[in-house]
Design a protein around this motif. Structure first.
Motif, PDB file in Angstrom:
ATOM      1  N   PRO A  73       0.828  -1.212   0.000  1.00  0.00           N
ATOM      2  CA  PRO A  73       0.000   0.000   0.000  1.00  0.00           C
ATOM      3  C   PRO A  73       0.859   1.257   0.000  1.00  0.00           C
ATOM      4  O   PRO A  73       1.870   1.347   0.694  1.00  0.00           O
ATOM      5  CB  PRO A  73      -0.805  -0.122   1.296  1.00  0.00           C
ATOM      6  CG  PRO A  73      -0.827  -1.595   1.592  1.00  0.00           C
ATOM      7  CD  PRO A  73       0.517  -2.102   1.130  1.00  0.00           C
ATOM      8  N   GLY A  74       0.446   2.227  -0.789  1.00  0.00           N
ATOM      9  CA  GLY A  74       1.164   3.485  -0.865  1.00  0.00           C
ATOM     10  C   GLY A  74       0.739   4.448   0.229  1.00  0.00           C
ATOM     11  O   GLY A  74      -0.187   4.161   1.004  1.00  0.00           O
ATOM     12  N   PRO A  75       1.396   5.596   0.331  1.00  0.00           N
ATOM     13  CA  PRO A  75       1.052   6.592   1.345  1.00  0.00           C
ATOM     14  C   PRO A  75      -0.397   7.045   1.202  1.00  0.00           C
ATOM     15  O   PRO A  75      -0.889   7.252   0.083  1.00  0.00           O
ATOM     16  CB  PRO A  75       2.018   7.751   1.058  1.00  0.00           C
ATOM     17  CG  PRO A  75       3.140   7.136   0.290  1.00  0.00           C
ATOM     18  CD  PRO A  75       2.534   6.025  -0.521  1.00  0.00           C
ATOM     19  N   GLY A  76      -1.083   7.187   2.326  1.00  0.00           N
ATOM     20  CA  GLY A  76      -2.444   7.705   2.312  1.00  0.00           C
ATOM     21  C   GLY A  76      -3.517   6.677   2.031  1.00  0.00           C
ATOM     22  O   GLY A  76      -4.710   7.014   2.021  1.00  0.00           O
ATOM     23  N   THR A  77      -3.137   5.432   1.787  1.00  0.00           N
ATOM     24  CA  THR A  77      -4.149   4.409   1.552  1.00  0.00           C
ATOM     25  C   THR A  77      -4.736   3.960   2.895  1.00  0.00           C
ATOM     26  O   THR A  77      -4.062   3.986   3.919  1.00  0.00           O
ATOM     27  CB  THR A  77      -3.557   3.195   0.823  1.00  0.00           C
ATOM     28  OG1 THR A  77      -2.441   2.699   1.574  1.00  0.00           O
ATOM     29  CG2 THR A  77      -3.103   3.570  -0.562  1.00  0.00           C
ATOM     30  N   PRO A  78      -6.007   3.538   2.914  1.00  0.00           N
ATOM     31  CA  PRO A  78      -6.633   3.098   4.163  1.00  0.00           C
ATOM     32  C   PRO A  78      -5.878   1.934   4.799  1.00  0.00           C
ATOM     33  O   PRO A  78      -5.336   1.077   4.090  1.00  0.00           O
ATOM     34  CB  PRO A  78      -8.038   2.664   3.719  1.00  0.00           C
ATOM     35  CG  PRO A  78      -8.272   3.404   2.445  1.00  0.00           C
ATOM     36  CD  PRO A  78      -6.932   3.520   1.783  1.00  0.00           C
ATOM     37  N   ALA A  79      -5.843   1.898   6.112  1.00  0.00           N
ATOM     38  CA  ALA A  79      -5.095   0.865   6.819  1.00  0.00           C
ATOM     39  C   ALA A  79      -5.635  -0.531   6.540  1.00  0.00           C
ATOM     40  O   ALA A  79      -4.893  -1.517   6.588  1.00  0.00           O
ATOM     41  CB  ALA A  79      -5.125   1.151   8.327  1.00  0.00           C
ATOM     42  N   ASP A  80      -6.924  -0.623   6.247  1.00  0.00           N
ATOM     43  CA  ASP A  80      -7.543  -1.931   6.033  1.00  0.00           C
ATOM     44  C   ASP A  80      -7.715  -2.265   4.556  1.00  0.00           C
ATOM     45  O   ASP A  80      -8.515  -3.134   4.205  1.00  0.00           O
ATOM     46  CB  ASP A  80      -8.898  -1.989   6.726  1.00  0.00           C
ATOM     47  CG  ASP A  80      -9.878  -0.939   6.196  1.00  0.00           C
ATOM     48  OD1 ASP A  80      -9.432  -0.044   5.441  1.00  0.00           O
ATOM     49  OD2 ASP A  80     -11.069  -1.011   6.551  1.00  0.00           O
ATOM     50  N   ILE A  81      -6.956  -1.610   3.680  1.00  0.00           N
ATOM     51  CA  ILE A  81      -7.181  -1.765   2.249  1.00  0.00           C
ATOM     52  C   ILE A  81      -6.989  -3.200   1.782  1.00  0.00           C
ATOM     53  O   ILE A  81      -7.660  -3.679   0.854  1.00  0.00           O
ATOM     54  CB  ILE A  81      -6.277  -0.800   1.448  1.00  0.00           C
ATOM     55  CG1 ILE A  81      -6.712  -0.787  -0.027  1.00  0.00           C
ATOM     56  CG2 ILE A  81      -4.810  -1.180   1.581  1.00  0.00           C
ATOM     57  CD1 ILE A  81      -6.034   0.271  -0.849  1.00  0.00           C
ATOM     58  N   MET A  82      -6.072  -3.950   2.429  1.00  0.00           N
ATOM     59  CA  MET A  82      -5.783  -5.299   1.973  1.00  0.00           C
ATOM     60  C   MET A  82      -6.954  -6.251   2.195  1.00  0.00           C
ATOM     61  O   MET A  82      -7.018  -7.315   1.565  1.00  0.00           O
ATOM     62  CB  MET A  82      -4.541  -5.845   2.673  1.00  0.00           C
ATOM     63  CG  MET A  82      -3.253  -5.122   2.339  1.00  0.00           C
ATOM     64  SD  MET A  82      -2.923  -4.974   0.555  1.00  0.00           S
ATOM     65  CE  MET A  82      -2.995  -6.676   0.046  1.00  0.00           C
ATOM     66  N   GLN A  83      -7.891  -5.889   3.058  1.00  0.00           N
ATOM     67  CA  GLN A  83      -9.003  -6.784   3.365  1.00  0.00           C
ATOM     68  C   GLN A  83      -9.896  -7.027   2.155  1.00  0.00           C
ATOM     69  O   GLN A  83     -10.510  -8.096   2.033  1.00  0.00           O
ATOM     70  CB  GLN A  83      -9.834  -6.216   4.516  1.00  0.00           C
ATOM     71  CG  GLN A  83      -9.090  -6.145   5.847  1.00  0.00           C
ATOM     72  CD  GLN A  83      -9.952  -5.569   6.954  1.00  0.00           C
ATOM     73  OE1 GLN A  83     -11.148  -5.347   6.780  1.00  0.00           O
ATOM     74  NE2 GLN A  83      -9.334  -5.339   8.112  1.00  0.00           N
ATOM     75  N   ASP A  84      -9.989  -6.065   1.267  1.00  0.00           N
ATOM     76  CA  ASP A  84     -10.928  -6.160   0.153  1.00  0.00           C
ATOM     77  C   ASP A  84     -10.254  -6.255  -1.216  1.00  0.00           C
ATOM     78  O   ASP A  84     -10.939  -6.224  -2.236  1.00  0.00           O
ATOM     79  CB  ASP A  84     -11.868  -4.943   0.155  1.00  0.00           C
ATOM     80  CG  ASP A  84     -12.694  -4.854   1.431  1.00  0.00           C
ATOM     81  OD1 ASP A  84     -13.187  -5.896   1.883  1.00  0.00           O
ATOM     82  OD2 ASP A  84     -12.814  -3.737   1.968  1.00  0.00           O
ATOM     83  N   VAL A  85      -8.929  -6.374  -1.233  1.00  0.00           N
ATOM     84  CA  VAL A  85      -8.225  -6.393  -2.510  1.00  0.00           C
ATOM     85  C   VAL A  85      -8.355  -7.772  -3.168  1.00  0.00           C
ATOM     86  O   VAL A  85      -8.209  -8.805  -2.517  1.00  0.00           O
ATOM     87  CB  VAL A  85      -6.741  -6.040  -2.330  1.00  0.00           C
ATOM     88  CG1 VAL A  85      -5.985  -6.200  -3.647  1.00  0.00           C
ATOM     89  CG2 VAL A  85      -6.600  -4.619  -1.837  1.00  0.00           C
ATOM     90  N   ALA A  86      -8.638  -7.760  -4.453  1.00  0.00           N
ATOM     91  CA  ALA A  86      -8.670  -8.976  -5.261  1.00  0.00           C
ATOM     92  C   ALA A  86      -7.761  -8.784  -6.464  1.00  0.00           C
ATOM     93  O   ALA A  86      -7.551  -7.659  -6.925  1.00  0.00           O
ATOM     94  CB  ALA A  86     -10.095  -9.287  -5.705  1.00  0.00           C
TER      95      ALA A  86
END
Length: 252
Positions: A73-86
């Motif tokens: 994840p890059g700067p400024g991305t939500p902390a939980d972004i990996m939960q919904d990535v496909a």
């Protein structure tokens, strides 16, 4: 003068952007994933250049079973972004789901059909939210350590992909600055390697010598001397993590 691989790749990215700055707007069909316009993607053929480099230079890390890639994840991305990535490989008639680990790492499968269709490796996230990194790890490396030969092979994978993405003139410029077409063998090149969790220090162990390596970006990366022939491939780098003060296994 020394250059980090991250610096070189940043120069390449700028050159790549400049080369396309005057291109006409794309009026064709946009790629959509889960209704997201302009999703994060990579050319499948470009990424398989990294797989080819892993095979071609496997002697650097003969005990490494595979190369993994990671979405960081890059700067400024939500902390939980990996939960919904496909992640999937998408072509005209090809759809291959690529399983993601909790840390965003994955193994890229070979597919002759995806290659023939010039497919893309696509996420369901907007562009700019991730960067991609290769990771090579040999079996038997102690916890909290990185093997220099692994990082050299990781460099070859990374550079093979980068060379596929940039114009000839930019490749020539970098080769001229590094004085070789084999960028990873250049003594002037230091490879920036991502670390999560953050590290307090990175130390190269050369016999009785302990060589402190530069830690950057608040401890999230360190610079490895991949082109320095004084150090054998089996040379180890000891990482000490900020949260514990001890060496321990990294997520990948």
């Amino acid at each position: 003068m020394h250059f980090s691989l991250l610096t070189v790749l940043a120069i390449l990215a700028l050159g790549h952007s400049a080369a396309h700055a005057d291109a006409p707007a794309d009026t064709g069909q946009a790629v959509h994933v889960n209704s997201i316009r302009n999703p994060e993607l990579k050319s499948y053929r470009v990424m398989t250049a990294g797989l080819d480099a892993f095979d071609d230079h496997h002697a650097l890390a003969p005990k490494a079973r595979e190369v993994r890639f990671q979405l960081i994840p890059g700067p400024g991305t939500p902390a939980d972004i990996m939960q919904d990535v496909a992640l999937r490989i998408a072509g005209n008639d090809t759809t291959i789901t690529v399983p993601l680990s909790a840390d965003g790492s994955f193994v890229l499968p070979r597919s002759a059909q995806a290659d023939s269709e010039d497919a893309d490796l696509v996420t369901n996230s907007k562009q700019g939210q991730f960067r991609w990194q290769a990771s090579v790890r040999s079996d038997g490396v102690p916890p909290g350590m990185r093997r220099l030969g692994d990082l050299r092979l990781q460099c070859q994978v990374t550079v093979a992909i980068a060379k596929k993405e940039i114009p000839f003139l930019i490749r020539t410029l970098v080769a001229t600055k590094l004085r070789t077409t084999d960028w990873c063998s250049a003594d002037a090149l230091k490879m920036g390697t991502h670390s999560d969790p953050a590290i307090a220090s990175a130390t190269l162990l050369d016999g009785e010598r302990r060589v402190a390596l530069q830690v950057k970006n608040g401890g999230t990366s360190f610079l490895a001397p991949v082109g320095d022939t004084r150090y054998a491939d089996d040379t180890l780098i000891e990482l000490v993590y900020k949260d514990t003060g001890d060496a321990r296994p990294a997520p990948l």
